[in-house]
Every structure is written in structure tokens, then in C-alpha cells.
Write a protein that holds these residues in place. Structure first.
Motif, PDB file in Angstrom:
ATOM      1  N   MET A  69       1.757  -5.206   2.256  1.00 31.88           N
ATOM      2  CA  MET A  69       2.835  -4.788   1.379  1.00 31.88           C
ATOM      3  C   MET A  69       3.839  -3.962   2.182  1.00 31.88           C
ATOM      4  N   PHE A  70       3.329  -3.057   2.982  1.00 35.23           N
ATOM      5  CA  PHE A  70       4.191  -2.235   3.837  1.00 35.23           C
ATOM      6  C   PHE A  70       5.021  -3.131   4.761  1.00 35.23           C
ATOM      7  N   ASP A  71       4.350  -4.151   5.287  1.00 35.85           N
ATOM      8  CA  ASP A  71       5.042  -5.073   6.193  1.00 35.85           C
ATOM      9  C   ASP A  71       6.150  -5.833   5.463  1.00 35.85           C
ATOM     10  N   ALA A  72       5.817  -6.335   4.268  1.00 33.10           N
ATOM     11  CA  ALA A  72       6.782  -7.158   3.537  1.00 33.10           C
ATOM     12  C   ALA A  72       7.974  -6.344   3.067  1.00 33.10           C
ATOM     13  N   VAL A  73       7.703  -5.090   2.682  1.00 32.68           N
ATOM     14  CA  VAL A  73       8.771  -4.274   2.089  1.00 32.68           C
ATOM     15  C   VAL A  73       9.608  -3.583   3.171  1.00 32.68           C
ATOM     16  N   ILE A  74       8.970  -3.130   4.233  1.00 28.56           N
ATOM     17  CA  ILE A  74       9.703  -2.345   5.227  1.00 28.56           C
ATOM     18  C   ILE A  74       9.779  -3.012   6.601  1.00 28.56           C
TER      19      ILE A  74
END
Lengths: 200, 259
Positions: B53-58
Motif C-alpha cells: 500500500m505504501f508503495d502504491a500510494v507513495i
């Protein structure tokens, strides 16, 4: 001229009668790598056209039936013939696209073949290095049957294609109560919606 | 702050999924379960989902942005710069492993690239034929005797690991260049570290995209690939050049024919 034709004949006969061995395995892999990467994927043709050419080469060079059976391991034995056939078709189609995409990212670095080692019965490891920084080690696992060679695994920097698929699929199947049709459906879906990476 | 967040993430994942996986009873499935070395699978999956999620969002959007505003030449320079800094880590670990060849190699590369390659922006060492080898403290621990460390762990932000490499990662933090960067003012160290993560992520865009698209179970794919690759790195570090039977590659590929 006569000398040449005798020589050619000699080579031809030698090639025909050559016993299966490490040199043949290397020759097979280097020719194939060249054909798949240089002649097909590195050209400027549109991707759909490249994929058609790649499919022919890839599916004739890789023992996808063998690999397909390997990657679902114990679930193969439990499956019905119809389930097996459906899975193999889906797996072949999907693996072809996925590997065309992988090879397509390759930027024309030099591949050097460094040697061949025998594996289990009738199988060889063909070692190669792709010039990179640091260099990448690629091992091609080749299986010989009745004088023809087929690839059964490609190991890039220690990561085996066959083992990775097997691990992934067994995890998927475990979550889906061992239902092979669910995996087949998943692969068909992935294959249908597959998008190729854009070239950098 | 960082620690509170970390504890919170781990605690939440444990509560949500129950930390331990249930062992299958079927003998063949048990074999597959044991081969994964993943007794903490539910927790690992939780952290993996968080990382994604961190990767996809940021991280990934920033990596795309970085790609959009730079040219390939600039990006190569940036990568070379960080690679050159990491030679410090290679020198330290080469020394700790008492590996003369690797230490000398890394020292030569560092000197050549720093002085002739504009502080590492150009990789003149490779043009001179001095090859690059990545070294880290996890490899050092392996050389020191911690040969096998199979239990799979997913760390928040750092991704796939195992007990030995957790200590390895900590060791890397107190090794140059990381420790030197940490000692700088926050205004220098944060951007310096940040750009490094972004440039690494940018280089992996196509590779990870391909994996994500082609996986029936992305978590399992990343798990097996990182385990296999790390095993190879450790085998190489241990001088286990006898690749005839690499540890993870000892599998039988014999079947009855079924034409």
C-alpha cells in the motif's frame, strides 16, 4: 568445391550422429537465446507481431508440458484429464506472454556461455552470464529426449522459474482448496488482460 | 515515533490475522508448508500488504515522477553515485570477512570512481574492468558462521528478510555510508536517503510490474524469489561455487512421460 562438400557432409553426418552431450546442449541454448532475443524481441516490429514470432520459438523450445506438470506438483495427480488439459493450455498461453515481457526488457547486453554441467538423467545445466553491473548469472536447465533438447527451467540469479511458479501456484491452490480449475481460470483471466511493459 | 509506528503495525497485524499459520495435516501439503519456511505467514502477509500500500500510494508514483523529470543519463549518474557510496560498505564487509580480493576490488572501485568519475557520477572503474560485487553485513554474518537462516520475515518498509538479515540490516545502518549520512543534518540526510530509495524503485518499475501482473499470489512469488536469490548471494559469499547442487535448487525434475 569438392573438399567443401565433403566437409559439409561430414559436419552434417556428425551432427546427425552426435551423442547427446554438453556441447550440443550449449549450442542449442545459445542458438535459441539468439533467436528469441535478437531476431524477435529486439526488432522494431509491433508487439503483437513480435509475440506471434516469440510464441512459436518459445513453445517449441520449452518443454511446457513438463514444466506445467512440475509447477502444480501433487495437484497434477489428483486432477482429471480434462482439468489437466485446460490447465496446460492456460499455463502455456500465460507463460509465453509473461516471458516475452521478461525477455523484452532485456537491453541487448552480451550473453556469454561459460560451460555445461550434467544434471539428472538426460538433463544439463547450461551456464551463462549476462553482461551487466554486476553481471547476472543465468542457468538454463535443458532436458534431452530422443536427440532433441528442450528447456525445462531458467534460473536467473539463483531464482528458478519452475520453482517460483510451483511455489506460487501451490500457495494459490492451498487457498482455493486444491481446486485446479480456479487456478486455470485465474491464468486465463491474467492472460486475457495482460499488458506488456512499455519500453524505457 | 518510528518505533511506536513499527510496534503498532506489528501488533495490529498480529491481532488481525493471528501471528502463526496453521500447519496443514496432509503430508504433501505439510512438505510444501515446511519448504516455504514461513511459520509467521499471516503476520508477514499483513506487513506485506502494508508495504504494498505504501508503495502504491507513495513510492511508485514518486518513482514515476522521478523518471518523468530526469533523462536516462541523469538517472545513470545518480545510480552510479549511490553505488559508489555503497563501495564503503563493500570495503568494510570485505575486511570483516577477511576477503582480500573483495576488499581490494571495492577499494579500487571507490578510489577510481571518486577521483576520476566526478565523485562517483561516472562508473569509470567498470570501464577499467574492475567488476562490482555487492556486499553487506548479512553476508558477513553468514561468513562468520550463521550459514542457515531460513525463517521468512517481512519487515515494514524493508521487505523480505530473515533473522540473520535483520541483524544484517541493523549492521548496515552502523556501517558507512549509512552511518555517515545519518550524522549529517536532517536537511541533507533525509533527501540523500530519499533519493536513493526512489532511484532504486525507479529501476525496478518494469520488473515489479511484470511480477505483479503475472502472479496468481504476489506474496508467494516475492517470498520464493527473494529466498532463492538471497540463498544464491549467501552461497556465493560462502565461496560455495559448486553450483551443481545449489541449496535451493536441489529439486527433482523427473516425471513419468505423459505424451
Amino acid at each position: 568445391m569438392k573438399k567443401l562438400s565433403i566437409l559439409l557432409l561430414g559436419i552434417f553426418m556428425f551432427a546427425k550422429t552426435a551423442v547427446a552431450g554438453p556441447d550440443e546442449a550449449t549450442a542449442f541454448v545459445s542458438k535459441l537465446a539468439n533467436e528469441m532475443i535478437v531476431d524477435v524481441l529486439s526488432t522494431q516490429k509491433p508487439m503483437t507481431e513480435k509475440l506471434d514470432l516469440f510464441r512459436t520459438k518459445f513453445q517449441s523450445a520449452i518443454d511446457l508440458k513438463f514444466v506445467g506438470q512440475f509447477v502444480i506438483g501433487t495437484y497434477w495427480r489428483k486432477a482429471t484429464q480434462a482439468e489437466r488439459d485446460a490447465f496446460l493450455t492456460a499455463f502455456m498461453d500465460f507463460a509465453t506472454k509473461s516471458w516475452a515481457d521478461k525477455f523484452n526488457l532485456y537491453n541487448g547486453q552480451k550473453i556469454t556461455f561459460t560451460g555445461t554441467r550434467p544434471a539428472q538423467k538426460g538433463q544439463f545445466y547450461v551456464d551463462s552470464t549476462i553482461e551487466n553491473n554486476p553481471p547476472a548469472e543465468v542457468i538454463w536447465r535443458v532436458r534431452e529426449k530422443n536427440g532433441t533438447y528442450k528447456i525445462v527451467d531458467i534460473v536467473v540469479e539463483g531464482v528458478s522459474m519452475a520453482l517460483s511458479y510451483r511455489n506460487e501456484y501451490s500457495s494459490f491452490l492451498q487457498k482455493n482448496n486444491g481446486n485446479l480449475s480456479a487456478l486455470t481460470k485465474e491464468l486465463e483471466q491474467k492472460s486475457k488482460t495482460f499488458q506488456f511493459s512499455e519500453q524505457k | 515515533m518510528k518505533h511506536t509506528l513499527l510496534t503498532l503495525i506489528i501488533a495490529t497485524s498480529c491481532l488481525l490475522c493471528g501471528a502463526c499459520a496453521t500447519k496443514p495435516t496432509d503430508p504433501e501439503q505439510l512438505k510444501a508448508y515446511e519448504a516455504n519456511h514461513d511459520p509467521l505467514e499471516p503476520m508477514n502477509r499483513g506487513i506485506f500488504a502494508f508495504n504494498n500500500m505504501f508503495d502504491a500510494v507513495i513510492l511508485e508514483p514518486v518513482a514515476y515522477g522521478y523518471r518523468a523529470v530526469t533523462t536516462q543519463t541523469i538517472r545513470t549518474g545518480v545510480t552510479n553515485f549511490y553505488d559508489n557510496m555503497s563501495e564503503m560498505r563493500n570495503i568494510v564487509n570485505g575486511t570483516l570477512q577477511a576477503n582480500g580480493t573483495k576488499t581490494a576490488n571495492a577499494t579500487k572501485r571507490f578510489l577510481a570512481n571518486t577521483f576520476w568519475g566526478f565523485f562517483g557520477l561516472m562508473d569509470v572503474a567498470s570501464d577499467m574492468g574492475i567488476p562490482k560485487y555487492d556486499n553487506d553485513f548479512g553476508q558477513t554474518l553468514a561468513v562468520w558462521g550463521w550459514h542457515t537462516s531460513d525463517t521468512y520475515l517481512v519487515l515494514p518498509f524493508f521487505g523480505p528478510s530473515n533473522p540473520r538479515d535483520v541483524f544484517g540490516t541493523m549492521g548496515n545502518f552502523i556501517t558507512p555510508p549509512s552511518i555517515l549520512i545519518t550524522c549529517l543534518t536532517p536537511w541533507t540526510s533525509y533527501p540523500l536517503n530519499g533519493v536513493n530509495y526512489v532511484q532504486m524503485r525507479e529501476r525496478a518499475i518494469e520488473f515489479l510490474d511484470n511480477l505483479h501482473r503475472s502472479s496468481a499470489d504476489y506474496y508467494a512469488t516475492i517470498r520464493t524469489m527473494s529466498q532463492q536469490n538471497r540463498q544464491k548471494v549467501i552461497n556465493d559469499a560462502l565461496g560455495n561455487v559448486d553450483q551443481e547442487t545449489p541449496k535451493q535448487y536441489e529439486f527433482d525434475m523427473e516425471f513419468d512421460d505423459f505424451e
